[in-house]
Design a protein around this motif. Structure first.
Motif, mmCIF file in Angstrom:
data_model
loop_
_atom_site.group_PDB
_atom_site.id
_atom_site.type_symbol
_atom_site.label_atom_id
_atom_site.label_comp_id
_atom_site.label_asym_id
_atom_site.label_seq_id
_atom_site.Cartn_x
_atom_site.Cartn_y
_atom_site.Cartn_z
ATOM 1 N N LEU A 35 0.836 -1.207 0.000
ATOM 2 C CA LEU A 35 0.000 0.000 0.000
ATOM 3 C C LEU A 35 0.874 1.261 0.000
ATOM 4 O O LEU A 35 0.521 2.272 -0.611
ATOM 5 N N HIS A 36 2.031 1.187 0.667
ATOM 6 C CA HIS A 36 2.953 2.336 0.586
ATOM 7 C C HIS A 36 3.492 2.475 -0.837
ATOM 8 O O HIS A 36 3.657 3.589 -1.342
ATOM 9 N N GLN A 39 1.019 4.253 -2.854
ATOM 10 C CA GLN A 39 1.019 5.693 -2.548
ATOM 11 C C GLN A 39 2.225 6.401 -3.164
ATOM 12 O O GLN A 39 2.154 7.583 -3.472
ATOM 13 N N VAL A 45 -4.038 6.074 -1.874
ATOM 14 C CA VAL A 45 -4.502 4.739 -2.252
ATOM 15 C C VAL A 45 -5.824 4.904 -3.001
ATOM 16 O O VAL A 45 -6.874 5.117 -2.396
ATOM 17 N N ALA A 68 -6.663 -0.624 4.202
ATOM 18 C CA ALA A 68 -6.313 0.738 3.753
ATOM 19 C C ALA A 68 -7.109 1.805 4.490
ATOM 20 O O ALA A 68 -6.636 2.930 4.654
ATOM 21 N N TYR A 74 -2.465 5.519 5.391
ATOM 22 C CA TYR A 74 -2.936 5.297 4.019
ATOM 23 C C TYR A 74 -3.998 6.348 3.715
ATOM 24 O O TYR A 74 -5.017 6.423 4.400
ATOM 25 N N GLU A 185 7.102 7.565 0.704
ATOM 26 C CA GLU A 185 6.282 6.354 0.624
ATOM 27 C C GLU A 185 7.071 5.210 -0.017
ATOM 28 O O GLU A 185 6.918 4.052 0.358
#
Ligand code: FES
Length: 238
Positions: A35-36, A39, A45, A68, A74, A185
């Motif tokens: 998820l980073h 980003q 996200v 998230a 996030y 990120e």
């Protein structure tokens, strides 16, 4: 992979996703750094980012969305070039964190998790309240892209934000040199490409080490763990 995913996340991102997954025995454990990574590409996200993670990790979009939306790091809306997080938890708030947040809010004319300027463009700033940033001995503190600026006042914080808006990158009090939100990120996803300085910088402050120094001077030790120490058994899962 669908066409929509390919247009947002190019081969380089897919390669990085695979490298993250290779770090874990089970691919699904890679979701947080993934998820980073998402980003680092889009500055937040997006729904496409959720689809991307789900597709790579063989999870449902609902499972990825649940994660998230749980963690505040996030972001569900595009962030500015810089994310400014002002600690307004109890100690910092009492020492001036609330006044710092109010001053920046007035200056930027935005509220929590809102962006002054076009997100992602130079000088754009996303402002947020933050809970305790684990630097209470240095409060009031704020972070820019998760780098610390300690012992702030409303005036020093305003000066810092104005400098960021002008394209400057004042050095954090501790930690690595300042970069931007997307680059930070990428680092959180575990990639430090071509920026050895990202791994550098003082991580402790004199205030934080004062207790340890005092104990050293006085010859104080923590009690040793007794040999054959017995710990209560871990209860079995029912
Ligand atoms: S209350 Fe602000 S760092 Fe802990």
């Amino acid at each position: 992979m669908t066409q929509a995913q390919e247009t947002v996340f190019e081969q380089d991102t897919v390669d990085k996703a695979r490298a993250i997954m290779a770090r874990y025995p089970q691919a699904r454990s890679a979701l947080l750094p993934m998820l980073h990574l998402v980003q680092s590409v889009e500055g937040y996200v997006s729904q496409a980012g959720i689809r991307f993670c789900a597709g790579q990790l063989d999870l449902t979009e609902a499972e990825v969305s649940a994660v998230a939306t749980f963690y505040t790091m996030y972001k569900r809306r595009p962030c500015g070039e810089h994310l400014v997080s002002v600690c307004t938890n109890t100690l910092c708030a009492a020492l001036g964190g609330d006044a710092i947040y109010a001053k920046l809010k007035d200056h930027l004319k935005v509220g929590h998790e809102e962006t002054a300027g076009e997100p992602g463009t130079p000088g754009s700033i996303t402002l947020e309240h933050a809970e305790c940033l684990a630097a209470c001995d240095l409060g009031p503190v704020l972070q820019v892209n998760y780098e610390f600026y300690d012992n702030q006042t409303p005036d020093t914080a305003l000066e810092l934000v104005k400098a960021l808006q002008n394209g400057e990158k004042p050095a954090p009090t501790r930690g690595a040199p300042l970069t931007d939100f997307k680059q930070a990120e990428l680092q959180l996803a575990g990639f430090f490409e071509g920026r050895d300085a990202d791994l550098d910088g003082p991580s402790a402050a004199a205030e934080t080490l004062r207790g340890a120094r005092l104990a050293q001077e006085k010859g104080w030790d923590a009690p040793a763990m007794p040999e054959n120490a017995e710990f209560p058994p871990i209860p079995e899962k029912k």
